[in-house]
Design an enzyme around this catalytic site. Structure first.
Site: not given
Ligand code: AKB
Length: 317
Positions: A8, A11-12, A143, A173
């Protein structure tokens, strides 16, 4: 000498972590792993080795590990919180089936593994203020579910097979190189782009919604310093609470206004982002990270704001 694979890497976090690791361990020793359609560009491409590494393909990961004699994997492949809600099966495939591939390759080839968790691993029943290291999690987003599973599976591979797995729970982040995509905390990056472009910012998160945040240089230190830490000092492994600051939209807006007094912000709350944000902690207790491996962030809200505005002004000059 470490040989590192970043999965990855475009990515950011990956794009800046790969460059920082190259600075610390030597360009040739850090492989930028990417997927088709997200090829490395510029410095990331030319400064060191790059290899196509799809986290959902165990054989591909194993071939890269063997070819480059990898001993440490930073596994950053994941969908962020908002996009994971619209593609839950894909989020699981990348986050968990992918993690399983990485851990198996690590077990066979003796690699250490860093796979970040997140403040998203907490849920509505978690104590929201000064959230302890060890507490109820029970998130209800895909998530969050995949992040809790990441923590448990990583700990399982450590206790059962001795794989050196370590992780932090990243807050939002904030960075000025590669924009995030599809996260709940993205507003805290987007607001800086609007401010520097002289545009009004329309905030998708309600006033009074506090979340933990961190500037990218501290996030890179967190990942690398944890992987460098003396294992005999680690009571926890997957994953440590880490934070640098906690703010709501008004606080970051007012801090930017110190430098750009005519900056304007209005609100148009996004119900999905708001409901996710409401279920996350307001502020984390990161004392275990401080005690066990010396976590000590450098940037507060004001220092980060000053630096973000300076860097973005150069970018848009
Ligand atoms: C999100 O907002 O999904 C991420 C996190 C805080 O894991 N930046």
């Amino acid at each position: 000498m470490k040989n590192i694979l970043v999965i990855g890497a475009t990515g950011q976090i990956g794009s800046e972590l790969t460059m920082e690791l190259r600075k610390r361990y030597g360009n040739e020793n850090v492989v930028a792993g990417y997927i088709a359609g997200a090829e490395p560009k510029g410095e990331l491409k030319v400064s060191g080795p790059c290899a196509i590494t799809d986290v959902t393909d165990a054989t591909m990961i194993e071939n890269v590990v063997k070819e480059h004699k990898i001993d440490t994997i930073y596994n950053l492949a994941a969908l962020l919180s908002v996009v994971a809600e619209s593609k839950p099966m894909l989020a699981w495939k990348i986050g968990i089936d992918g993690l399983w591939n990485v851990l198996e390759v690590a077990r066979i080839h003796g690699c250490a593994v860093f796979t970040p968790s997140s403040i998203g691993s907490f849920g509505a029943d978690t104590p929201h203020v000064n959230t302890p290291q060890d507490t109820i999690q029970r998130p209800r987003t895909m998530y969050g579910i995949s992040k809790v599973t990441t923590e448990l599976l990583s700990d399982y591979y450590h206790t059962k097979y001795g794989v050196d797995t370590r992780a932090v729970r990243f807050p939002g982040i904030i960075s000025n190189v590669t924009p995030p995509g599809g996260g709940t905390t993205d507003y805290a990056v987007d607001i800086f782009y609007s401010a520097v472009k002289g545009e009004e910012f329309v905030c998708p998160i309600q006033e009074g919604t506090f979340m933990d945040m961190m500037y990218m240089p501290d996030a890179l230190d967190a990942a690398i310093n944890l992987m460098e830490a003396d294992p005999s000092k680690l009571i926890h492994r997957n994953a440590f609470n880490v934070t640098s600051m906690s703010f709501d939209p008004e606080m970051i807006y007012k801090t930017i206004c110190k430098y750009i007094p005519d900056f304007k912000m209005s609100y148009q709350v996004d119900p999905l982002k708001q409901s996710i944000a409401n279920s996350w902690p307001d502020s984390l207790d990161d004392s275990c990270a401080r005690k066990e491996w010396g976590w000590n962030p450098k940037y507060c809200l004001d220092a980060m704001t000053k630096d973000m505005l300076e860097k973005l002004r150069l970018k848009f000059k």
